[in-house]
Design a protein around this motif. Structure first.
Motif, PDB file in Angstrom:
ATOM      1  N   GLN A   1     -97.549  -3.499  75.017  1.00 56.99           N
ATOM      2  CA  GLN A   1     -98.740  -2.976  75.679  1.00 56.99           C
ATOM      3  C   GLN A   1     -98.436  -1.858  76.672  1.00 56.99           C
ATOM      4  N   HIS A   2     -97.157  -1.721  77.086  1.00 61.19           N
ATOM      5  CA  HIS A   2     -96.807  -0.634  77.998  1.00 61.19           C
ATOM      6  C   HIS A   2     -96.642   0.696  77.263  1.00 61.19           C
ATOM      7  N   TYR A   3     -96.695   0.666  75.913  1.00 55.95           N
ATOM      8  CA  TYR A   3     -96.641   1.933  75.185  1.00 55.95           C
ATOM      9  C   TYR A   3     -97.588   1.987  73.984  1.00 55.95           C
ATOM     10  N   SER A   4     -98.326   0.912  73.729  1.00 54.63           N
ATOM     11  CA  SER A   4     -99.261   0.898  72.597  1.00 54.63           C
ATOM     12  C   SER A   4    -100.517   0.131  72.991  1.00 54.63           C
ATOM     13  N   SER A   5    -101.649   0.570  72.472  1.00 52.05           N
ATOM     14  CA  SER A   5    -102.920  -0.100  72.791  1.00 52.05           C
ATOM     15  C   SER A   5    -103.187  -1.286  71.874  1.00 52.05           C
ATOM     16  N   GLN A   6    -102.352  -1.471  70.861  1.00 54.80           N
ATOM     17  CA  GLN A   6    -102.519  -2.597  69.944  1.00 54.80           C
ATOM     18  C   GLN A   6    -101.166  -3.050  69.416  1.00 54.80           C
ATOM     19  N   GLU A   7    -101.144  -4.250  68.851  1.00 56.48           N
ATOM     20  CA  GLU A   7     -99.907  -4.760  68.274  1.00 56.48           C
ATOM     21  C   GLU A   7     -99.437  -3.846  67.156  1.00 56.48           C
ATOM     22  N   ILE A   8     -98.142  -3.918  66.854  1.00 55.50           N
ATOM     23  CA  ILE A   8     -97.550  -3.043  65.840  1.00 55.50           C
ATOM     24  C   ILE A   8     -97.016  -3.894  64.695  1.00 55.50           C
ATOM     25  N   THR A   9     -97.415  -3.566  63.495  1.00 58.77           N
ATOM     26  CA  THR A   9     -96.908  -4.252  62.302  1.00 58.77           C
ATOM     27  C   THR A   9     -96.573  -3.216  61.239  1.00 58.77           C
TER      28      THR A   9
END
Length: 544
Positions: free
Chosen positions: A34-42
């Motif tokens: 969350q400190h570099y993306s607004s959503q989870e990464i898959t």
């Protein structure tokens, strides 16, 4: 890639991408990004394969040769860039971003890095470090790789170099001061995956179905080679956290649908200290935890409360899977520091200080090697620029581990202590001599010896036993000043958590520290309250 068996981590990923294209390969929960993306990464295997292929071509166009240092934290970029470089036969030097500036130059200079690949947030800092060294090493982010020019461009886009090609240079704290660079080839990584998927018992991986969550740093062999290769080799999903967050740990496990975890001893200790919750039972979701160093007093309590077994293992960077031992089958002797029986592929013995085998039930140093014609199969290839240390590690044709172990009646092995000058704190191997060297020129210190003292939460904590120069007082302010210098020169976990002042310390006839006696002395001082407790000041620096 042909139908031949894979000969590199890159080829392992490519094979799984063909077999499991739409399966999740890599997942970063929102709590970890969350400190570099607004959503989870898959990323699916198809998507990860595509990203690696694109990055490989960009690197190929640079004509890169030599090792590339990676400071990419526990992010998807690490896997993409590492495997892209691996496709070209280029070795990487993973660097922990939490290191202070003073520690980083050694890794770059000793490892002969030709470039540093990092995140935008670390670029300015690393440029400053390199400028101070007067080195000409480019510092670039993944988006800037195309600006590099190393000369001639190879015509062949994929040339991993085969099983014996160097894949990574991992630094491990040894007993003689500066970290040693462990040379790890492609086969080292492949053997980790092969070993893991053949364990069985409590750890029987289901091909294409497992979702393995780890909070461990990719600058260490556990995360970079063990969990990564286990998942990529079996078509599972690697769930990579940025680090261990107690407050969101169970939420991350639930939301990521993890089926297994990797841990170090500090993790169960912290989780057991949290208030009990109605949803603490994970017996229907988590099949096992794989790790080392759980406090014997915590082991059974953890399994009963959270509903899954913690499978204790033993290994070191140098032995890889070639000498790894794990308690994946019963009886596991929960609560007795037991890490199982060696598999048939591992030859082992316990020896005394004269390297003579000890009787069953007596403690001795563990020595391991691979059974068969190649005793170093699956092990490290040696220490970079240090043939003497390599020869010492392989004295008498065995890997001499420095770990004191006892064989139980049923053939299981249990950990006792460390013979080397190593402090094992929260899974980190810390060299006592490295701490002493870093503080040797402190104006208050006449002499100092670093040692391990027991810690309920972290296994061991660093204690520094100090003889002061006559003009200095053994006060809290002096202790804090010494720790402050350690925090400037060393990554935070290496700094002393306890400092005690003494008029004299036990020495040998040759005036060398009697480390066993000093270790007991430090333990006694801490127990009696005759030491300054500075553990609260050992915190991670907040980096931009």
């Amino acid at each position: 890639m042909s139908n031949a068996l894979p000969e590199s981590p890159r080829e392992v990923l490519a094979l799984s991408a063909m077999r499991f294209p739409d399966h999740d390969a890599l997942h970063i929960p929102l709590s970890a990004c969350q400190h570099y993306s607004s959503q989870e990464i898959t990323l699916s295997y198809r998507e990860l394969e595509s990203a690696i292929a694109q990055a490989t071509e960009i690197w190929r166009q640079t004509g890169v040769t030599g090792r590339v240092a990676l400071m990419l934290e526990n992010r998807p970029e690490f896997f993409i860039q590492w495997l892209a470089l691996n496709a070209l036969g280029i070795s990487v030097i993973p660097i922990n971003h939490e290191m202070p500036d003073a520690e980083i130059p050694y890794y770059l200079e000793h490892g002969e890095a030709v470039a540093v690949l990092t995140l935008d947030s670390h670029c300015a800092r690393l440029i400053g470090v390199i400028d101070a060294l007067k080195l000409s090493i480019p510092v670039i982010s993944p988006d800037q790789v195309s600006t590099l020019d190393f000369g001639s461009v190879p015509a062949t886009p994929v040339a991993t170099g085969g099983l014996n090609c160097e894949c990574a240079l991992l630094y491990t704290s040894g007993s003689t001061g500066k970290p040693k660079g462990c040379l790890l080839n492609n086969d080292y990584f492949l053997q980790q995956g092969i070993w893991y998927q053949n364990l069985g018992g409590h750890i029987a991986l289901r091909e294409g179905d497992e979702r393995l969550l780890t909070p461990l740093p990719l600058s260490h062999m556990n995360a970079m080679s063990v969990s990564t290769m286990a998942m990529f080799m079996t078509g599972g999903c690697l769930i990579q956290l940025d680090r261990f967050h107690p407050g969101t740990w169970w939420q991350s496990l639930r939301e990521s649908r993890a089926t297994a975890i990797h841990y170090l001893g500090v993790l169960p200790a912290i989780l057991l200290a949290l208030p009990e919750e109605p949803l603490d039972d994970f017996s229907t979701q988590i099949r096992f935890g794989f790790g080392a160093g759980v406090n014997p007093a915590h082991h059974e309590r953890f399994e009963k409360r959270f509903g899954f077994p913690l499978i204790e293992a033993w290994a070191m960077t140098e032995c890889g899977a070639g000498g790894a031992i794990i308690a994946s089958n019963e009886p596991r002797h929960v609560g007795h520091c037991c890490f199982g029986q060696p598999i048939d592929a591992v030859e082992w013995q316990l020896v005394d200080e004269q390297k003579k085998p000890v009787n069953k039930g007596a403690p001795g140093e563990l020595r391991v090697r691979a059974r068969g014609s190649d005793p170093k199969k699956g092990y490290f290839s040696g220490y970079l620029k240090n043939p003497e240390a390599t020869a010492e590690a392989w004295e008498d044709g065995w890997l001499n581990t420095g770990d004191v172990v006892v064989e139980l009646e049923d053939g299981n092995l249990a950990f006792v202590d460390r013979r080397k000058n190593i402090i094992r704190r929260s899974g980190e191997n810390i060299s006592a001599l490295e701490i002493e060297a870093a503080l040797g020129d402190h104006p208050a210190i006449k002499s100092a010896v670093a040692t391990a003292v027991p810690d309920e939460m972290r296994g061991d904590e660093v204690a520094l036993c100090v003889i002061l120069k006559p003009t200095f007082e053994g006060s809290l302010d002096t202790a804090r000043a010494i720790q402050d210098i350690a925090l400037e020169k060393l990554v935070y976990f290496k700094a002393p958590g306890w400092i005690l002042f003494a008029e004299a310390l036990p020495v040998t006839a040759a005036n060398k520290p009697k480390r066993a006696d000093i270790k007991q002395y430090a333990k006694t001082c801490v127990t009696k309250g005759d030491a300054f407790d500075l553990r609260a000041y050992k915190t991670r620096k907040k980096l931009a």
